[in-house]
Design an enzyme around this catalytic site. Structure first.
Site, mmCIF file in Angstrom:
data_model
loop_
_atom_site.group_PDB
_atom_site.id
_atom_site.type_symbol
_atom_site.label_atom_id
_atom_site.label_comp_id
_atom_site.label_asym_id
_atom_site.label_seq_id
_atom_site.Cartn_x
_atom_site.Cartn_y
_atom_site.Cartn_z
ATOM 1 N N HIS A 174 0.871 -1.216 -0.236
ATOM 2 C CA HIS A 174 -0.062 -0.116 -0.124
ATOM 3 C C HIS A 174 0.898 1.280 0.113
ATOM 4 O O HIS A 174 0.285 2.213 0.438
ATOM 5 C CB HIS A 174 -0.960 0.125 1.207
ATOM 6 C CG HIS A 174 -1.648 -1.381 1.464
ATOM 7 N ND1 HIS A 174 -1.072 -2.270 2.187
ATOM 8 C CD2 HIS A 174 -2.861 -1.569 0.915
ATOM 9 C CE1 HIS A 174 -2.119 -3.249 2.209
ATOM 10 N NE2 HIS A 174 -3.152 -3.153 1.351
HETATM 11 S S1 FES Z 1 1.753 -0.387 3.248
HETATM 12 FE FE1 FES Z 1 0.066 -1.657 3.834
HETATM 13 S S2 FES Z 1 1.088 -3.652 4.408
HETATM 14 FE FE2 FES Z 1 2.803 -2.081 4.115
#
Ligand code: FES
Length: 201
Positions: A158
């Site tokens: 993410h």
């Molecule tokens: S940014 Fe979501 S698990 Fe690393």
């Protein structure tokens, strides 16, 4: 030119969702597979698999080299930081969520310093993103992720970003810095699982 805090495209978002689902499924499968494995070990081996301290000789690590070991079922990175890497820890401070490591649960007290380490040249951290637990990518070279990327760890799930001391960048979904495990240094021998303040076993 892309910037350090760019919003990702819908295609990237879809790719991340797929990756997150695959990671979750893989983690469940691994967890299920590990139980019979641990049960079949001799008592001393079982203790080790379930969380006994581990020893790693760091003498052979080259400057900039990252080694991954496993402790308590989690991946742990050992990074031999170069002088250039250490100098960048100061220059990125204003971009970090918690540059002084004020969240006590994320490191032992003896690692609550700018390098987040006992010996600043040797960085030890649990390599699980503090958002949802993906393993970030080691991307030490400035510019290797984005135009103004200063070098660090990048989580592709993410988009969380960490510096070379595992401190999270502002704007990342990860809320806190990477976790530093308890450890001791006995010369070049690294013992993960014993606190630096514990008497040697
Ligand atoms: S940014 Fe979501 S698990 Fe690393």
């Amino acid at each position: 030119m892309s910037t350090f805090d760019d919003v990702q495209s819908p295609a990237d978002e879809e790719r991340r969702k797929l990756l997150a689902r695959a990671t979750a499924a893989g983690g469940l499968a691994l967890a299920g597979a590990s139980l019979p494995f641990v049960a079949s070990l001799a008592p001393s081996e079982r203790a080790r698999a379930q969380g006994a301290p581990i020893e790693v000789d760091t003498a052979m690590l080259k400057p900039g080299e990252l080694k991954t070991v496993e402790w308590r079922g989690k991946p742990v990175w050992i990074l031999a930081r170069t002088p250039a890497m250490l100098s960048r820890l100061e220059s990125v401070r204003s971009h970090l969520t918690d540059p002084d490591s004020t969240v006590a649960s994320q490191q032992p007290e003896y690692a609550r310093n700018p390098a987040r380490a006992i010996n600043s040249e040797l960085f030890v951290t649990i390599s699980l993103c503090t958002h949802l637990g993906c393993v970030p990518t080691y991307a030490p070279e400035p510019g290797s992720i984005e135009g103004d990327w200063p070098g660090g760890f990048y989580c592709p799930c993410h988009g969380s970003k960490f510096d070379l001391a595992g401190r999270v960048y502002k704007g990342s979904p990860a809320p806190t810095n990477l976790v530093i495990p308890p450890y001791q240094l006995r010369g070049s021998l690294l013992v993960i699982g014993y606190d630096a303040t514990d008497a040697p076993a």
